[in-house]
Design a protein around this motif. Structure first.
Motif, PDB file in Angstrom:
ATOM      1  N   ALA A  25       0.835  -1.202   0.000  1.00 23.32           N
ATOM      2  CA  ALA A  25       0.000   0.000   0.000  1.00 23.32           C
ATOM      3  C   ALA A  25       0.871   1.254   0.000  1.00 23.32           C
ATOM      4  CB  ALA A  25      -0.922  -0.014   1.222  1.00 23.32           C
ATOM      5  N   ARG A  26       1.942   1.242   0.796  1.00 21.65           N
ATOM      6  CA  ARG A  26       2.863   2.390   0.827  1.00 21.65           C
ATOM      7  C   ARG A  26       3.465   2.645  -0.539  1.00 21.65           C
ATOM      8  NH1 ARG A  26       7.923   3.563   0.418  1.00 21.65           N
ATOM      9  NH2 ARG A  26       8.502   1.382   0.125  1.00 21.65           N
ATOM     10  N   VAL A  27       3.898   1.571  -1.214  1.00 20.31           N
ATOM     11  CA  VAL A  27       4.509   1.700  -2.537  1.00 20.31           C
ATOM     12  C   VAL A  27       3.505   2.273  -3.539  1.00 20.31           C
ATOM     13  CG1 VAL A  27       5.477   0.405  -4.476  1.00 20.31           C
ATOM     14  CG2 VAL A  27       6.215  -0.104  -2.136  1.00 20.31           C
ATOM     15  N   ASN A  28       2.276   1.733  -3.532  1.00 25.33           N
ATOM     16  CA  ASN A  28       1.255   2.193  -4.475  1.00 25.33           C
ATOM     17  C   ASN A  28       0.895   3.649  -4.240  1.00 25.33           C
ATOM     18  OD1 ASN A  28       1.133  -0.378  -5.582  1.00 25.33           O
ATOM     19  ND2 ASN A  28      -0.602  -1.007  -4.331  1.00 25.33           N
ATOM     20  N   ILE A  29       0.673   4.002  -2.980  1.00 19.43           N
ATOM     21  CA  ILE A  29       0.309   5.386  -2.655  1.00 19.43           C
ATOM     22  C   ILE A  29       1.469   6.326  -2.968  1.00 19.43           C
ATOM     23  CG2 ILE A  29      -0.260   6.948  -0.748  1.00 19.43           C
ATOM     24  CD1 ILE A  29      -1.792   4.558   0.510  1.00 19.43           C
ATOM     25  N   GLY A  30       2.683   5.884  -2.639  1.00 22.58           N
ATOM     26  CA  GLY A  30       3.862   6.707  -2.937  1.00 22.58           C
ATOM     27  C   GLY A  30       4.035   6.935  -4.435  1.00 22.58           C
ATOM     28  N   ALA A  31       3.727   5.908  -5.248  1.00 21.32           N
ATOM     29  CA  ALA A  31       3.847   6.050  -6.701  1.00 21.32           C
ATOM     30  C   ALA A  31       2.877   7.104  -7.224  1.00 21.32           C
ATOM     31  CB  ALA A  31       3.595   4.712  -7.382  1.00 21.32           C
ATOM     32  N   PHE A  32       1.654   7.114  -6.691  1.00 17.12           N
ATOM     33  CA  PHE A  32       0.691   8.122  -7.145  1.00 17.12           C
ATOM     34  C   PHE A  32       1.089   9.518  -6.669  1.00 17.12           C
ATOM     35  CE2 PHE A  32      -3.247  10.577  -6.254  1.00 17.12           C
ATOM     36  CZ  PHE A  32      -3.577  10.845  -7.578  1.00 17.12           C
ATOM     37  N   LEU A  33       1.518   9.617  -5.418  1.00 20.82           N
ATOM     38  CA  LEU A  33       1.894  10.934  -4.891  1.00 20.82           C
ATOM     39  C   LEU A  33       3.151  11.482  -5.563  1.00 20.82           C
ATOM     40  CD1 LEU A  33       1.196  10.479  -1.066  1.00 20.82           C
ATOM     41  CD2 LEU A  33      -0.263  11.527  -2.805  1.00 20.82           C
ATOM     42  N   ALA A  34       3.900  10.596  -6.250  1.00 26.46           N
ATOM     43  CA  ALA A  34       5.102  11.040  -6.965  1.00 26.46           C
ATOM     44  C   ALA A  34       4.772  11.640  -8.330  1.00 26.46           C
ATOM     45  CB  ALA A  34       6.066   9.871  -7.134  1.00 26.46           C
ATOM     46  N   VAL A  35       3.520  11.491  -8.791  1.00 29.26           N
ATOM     47  CA  VAL A  35       3.127  12.105 -10.062  1.00 29.26           C
ATOM     48  C   VAL A  35       3.232  13.625  -9.914  1.00 29.26           C
ATOM     49  CG1 VAL A  35       1.244  12.441 -11.714  1.00 29.26           C
ATOM     50  CG2 VAL A  35       1.576  10.207 -10.629  1.00 29.26           C
ATOM     51  N   PRO A  36       3.987  14.291 -10.785  1.00 30.89           N
ATOM     52  CA  PRO A  36       4.200  15.742 -10.613  1.00 30.89           C
ATOM     53  C   PRO A  36       2.893  16.524 -10.662  1.00 30.89           C
ATOM     54  CG  PRO A  36       5.751  14.819 -12.209  1.00 30.89           C
ATOM     55  CD  PRO A  36       4.740  13.748 -11.935  1.00 30.89           C
ATOM     56  N   GLU A  37       2.772  17.486  -9.786  1.00 28.11           N
ATOM     57  CA  GLU A  37       1.606  18.369  -9.781  1.00 28.11           C
ATOM     58  C   GLU A  37       1.826  19.520 -10.751  1.00 28.11           C
ATOM     59  OE1 GLU A  37       0.923  19.691  -5.820  1.00 28.11           O
ATOM     60  OE2 GLU A  37       0.302  17.721  -5.074  1.00 28.11           O
ATOM     61  N   LEU A  38       0.714  20.098 -11.207  1.00 26.82           N
ATOM     62  CA  LEU A  38       0.804  21.307 -12.018  1.00 26.82           C
ATOM     63  C   LEU A  38       1.332  22.435 -11.141  1.00 26.82           C
ATOM     64  CD1 LEU A  38      -2.616  21.061 -13.883  1.00 26.82           C
ATOM     65  CD2 LEU A  38      -0.359  20.779 -14.909  1.00 26.82           C
ATOM     66  N   GLY A  39       2.371  23.118 -11.624  1.00 27.43           N
ATOM     67  CA  GLY A  39       2.977  24.184 -10.845  1.00 27.43           C
ATOM     68  C   GLY A  39       2.318  25.529 -11.109  1.00 27.43           C
ATOM     69  N   GLY A  40       2.843  26.550 -10.480  1.00 28.23           N
ATOM     70  CA  GLY A  40       2.358  27.907 -10.699  1.00 28.23           C
ATOM     71  C   GLY A  40       1.670  28.492  -9.485  1.00 28.23           C
ATOM     72  N   THR A  41       1.970  29.763  -9.226  1.00 30.16           N
ATOM     73  CA  THR A  41       1.375  30.439  -8.064  1.00 30.16           C
ATOM     74  C   THR A  41       0.833  31.832  -8.403  1.00 30.16           C
ATOM     75  OG1 THR A  41       3.550  31.330  -7.452  1.00 30.16           O
ATOM     76  CG2 THR A  41       2.900  29.231  -6.448  1.00 30.16           C
ATOM     77  N   ARG A  42       1.005  32.291  -9.634  1.00 30.29           N
ATOM     78  CA  ARG A  42       0.638  33.677  -9.959  1.00 30.29           C
ATOM     79  C   ARG A  42      -0.876  33.860 -10.028  1.00 30.29           C
ATOM     80  NH1 ARG A  42       3.966  36.190 -14.880  1.00 30.29           N
ATOM     81  NH2 ARG A  42       2.618  37.939 -14.234  1.00 30.29           N
ATOM     82  N   HIS A  43      -1.311  35.026  -9.526  1.00 27.66           N
ATOM     83  CA  HIS A  43      -2.726  35.402  -9.572  1.00 27.66           C
ATOM     84  C   HIS A  43      -2.902  36.797 -10.197  1.00 27.66           C
ATOM     85  CE1 HIS A  43      -2.520  32.422  -6.341  1.00 27.66           C
ATOM     86  NE2 HIS A  43      -3.819  32.228  -6.467  1.00 27.66           N
TER      87      HIS A  43
END
Length: 580
Positions: free
Chosen positions: A309-327
């Motif tokens: 379960a740790r490996v599976n969850i870690g693999a998904f959480l390793a998928v890069p998120e969309l970046g950016g902070t400007r408003h």
């Protein structure tokens, strides 16, 4: 231990409580070893000669006291561990859901499809929960109890202690051999559970289609195939795993006979232990082997499920998120596509390429073309459902790759041809556009979106619960709900992706008038197959094969012929088609 570190990382507010539960689990292990030790000492006294009740009573009292204290310690340890472990498991599930909102949608359409995510939250989340709340503590106290009993056996009779060390070593060696096989099995099991979940969802979502075509048996066969694959994999792995597990259990069970042999051998060499110590040593050997088997060997599978379960969850959480902070968007909110290119995967061809155009505030920009031309892909890129492979999109002067994805989506109202409704009331589905809308505003939107007759016809009106994905409504009714959401959201950028494709002509005309009222001072992009719906657009972008092949107003494009002219002629011809 990676699993322990993973759980620990989600425990900040509960770390003290969890640490106390671990310490109590260690104390429980010490208390679990007391009764065998007390009995061993009592046996030693009996082996020395006749003993009175008064001499044996302290040993019995020690056993009773240890059991009573252990019950109290277990209650406290489990209460603390259960609360902290559940907190960690819930934090992990919330982290998964938050991550789902931030990763590119392309990641959720591939390996991490809805069925896999459901397995991640339900199945993997369950094993992470049970590992953190129960199995880790049980494993720890069994290790401590085994170590203490082993040390005592070595003290009473080193030969007997050596026997148990060898026996436990054999059991651990069998576990190491079985480990890779177990890991492969659990990985396959997890994938097949996801496949079975997917098939169940497909069958439920498509039941009307299956029935209409008399193919309910086909859907059931696909589900059965997924279940049978899981069954077959289990049967294939069992002949490999079971003998190794039984070999480990047999090695541990052989500890006591092996201890007898070692004691006998030591006697022949002139190093015989004290006869009075042999009996408690053999008893402690048996107790240590039993504790190790029940508290360590049998816990390996649940711990491996927790690790998987740790490996599976870690693999998904390793998928890069969309970046950016400007408003810091400019008030005009013009949209500029500059040499935009996108492909779904590195080894795939470009879905769109060399796309450059501007959609200005206060104007309507239409994008047309045959199916597969890339029109809806441009909408997905604008909403930051994916990151670009090349080029740049600017909204209000801000590069979208630098903008906060949530801020971008807050500025855009999307009405898609694929409308998703939730299993909730019609009111709740409408208020997704603006949860704070008052009843008067909601009523005006219902009127503008041509939903008044639908609300009147539903048994509980706005409080009628819709079926999953809104299947209880027609395609046109679902699109009206989506348009009502957009009217409620009242965003400065409006994107209509075949927004009225499922409506009858009278409803479509009324809806278009309602939408037209929103267009003033807004940036509007319309994706259309029916060219008659965009003849008044300020600019029409014509796409084919992922590229722009023409642009201009309707009259100019029609006069130029080309793809637009052919599409217009084909649609005019189709409009006059009759069955006979």
């Amino acid at each position: 231990m990676k699993l322990m570190r993973f759980i620990w990382s989600y425990l900040p507010p509960m770390r003290g409580q969890y640490l106390v539960s671990i310490l109590l689990a260690g104390l429980e292990g010490l208390l679990a070893a007391v009764p065998p030790l007390a009995v061993g000492l009592g046996l030693m006294r009996l082996a020395e000669g006749p003993a009175s009740v008064a001499e044996i009573a302290p040993h019995a009292a020690a056993c009773l006291l240890a059991v009573l204290l252990r019950i109290r310690v277990i209650q406290r340890a489990w209460k603390l561990g259960y609360g902290a472990g559940n907190h960690a498991a819930e934090a992990v599930r919330n982290r998964i859901v938050t991550h789902m909102r931030r990763v590119p949608l392309g990641a959720l359409a591939g390996r991490w499809a809805p069925a896999q995510l459901a397995t991640l939250i339900a199945e993997d989340g369950r094993w992470l929960n049970e590992t953190s709340t129960f199995y880790l503590n049980r494993f720890l106290n069994a290790l401590i109890a085994t170590a203490l009993l082993l040390a005592a056996a070595l003290w009473f009779a080193p030969a007997a202690g050596l026997a148990i060390v060898l026996a436990l070593g054999g059991g651990v060696a069998a576990l190491f051999v079985a480990g890779p096989i177990l890991t492969r099995f659990l990985r396959a099991r997890n994938e097949m559970i996801g496949e079975a979940t997917l098939r169940i969802g497909e069958y439920a979502d498509g039941i009307a289609v299956f029935r209409a075509f008399g193919r309910t048996g086909t859907a059931q066969a696909q589900f059965r195939a997924a279940v049978e694959a899981l069954h077959d994999t289990t049967l294939a792995m069992a002949p490999k795993l079971v003998p190794l597990q039984q070999a480990g259990a047999a090695m541990i069970a052989f500890a006591a006979p092996l201890a007898i042999l070692f004691v006998a051998a030591s006697a022949r060499t002139g190093q015989a232990p004290d006869p009075a110590a042999v009996i408690p040593a053999l008893f402690l050997t048996l107790a240590a082997a039993t504790t190790f088997y029940t508290g360590v060997l049998k816990i390996v599978l649940p711990l491996e499920l927790g690790e998987r379960a740790r490996v599976n969850i870690g693999a998904f959480l390793a998928v890069p998120e969309l970046g950016g902070t400007r408003h810091d968007f400019r008030p005009d909110l013009d949209i500029d596509f500059q040499a935009v290119r996108f492909r779904h995967a590195p080894d795939k061809p470009d879905a769109v390429r060399d796309i450059s155009f501007a959609a200005r505030q206060g104007r309507v920009t239409a994008i047309v073309g045959p199916s597969g031309a890339g029109k809806s892909t441009l909408v997905a890129l604008l909403l930051r459902f994916h990151d670009l492979s090349g080029g740049q999109i600017r909204l209000g002067g801000v590069d979208l790759s630098e903008a906060d994805p949530a801020a971008v989506q807050a500025l855009v109202s999307l009405v898609s041809q694929d409308v998703h409704l939730f299993r909730d009331t019609l009111r709740a589905n409408l208020l997704l556009g603006d949860p704070g809308a008052d009843p008067d505003r909601l009523a005006r939107v219902i009127e503008a979106a041509q939903l008044r007759d639908l609300v009147a016809a539903l048994p509980a009106g706005l409080d009628t619960v819709l079926g999953d994905t809104g299947r209880t409504l027609s395609g046109g009714e679902r699109q009206r709900v989506a348009i009502a959401r957009a009217l409620l959201k009242d965003a400065p950028v409006i994107v209509l992706d075949e927004a009225t494709s499922a409506m009858d002509p009278l409803s479509e005309a009324a809806i278009q008038r309602a939408i037209a009222a929103l267009e003033t001072d807004r940036t509007v992009i319309v994706i259309a197959h029916r060219l008659r719906t965009v003849t008044e657009a300020d600019e029409i972008i014509v796409m084919e094969g992922g590229r722009i092949v023409a642009r201009g107003r309707h009259e100019a494009l029609l006069a130029a012929g080309g793809l637009y002219g052919r599409l217009w002629a084909a649609q005019e011809k189709a409009a006059g088609w009759r069955l006979r």
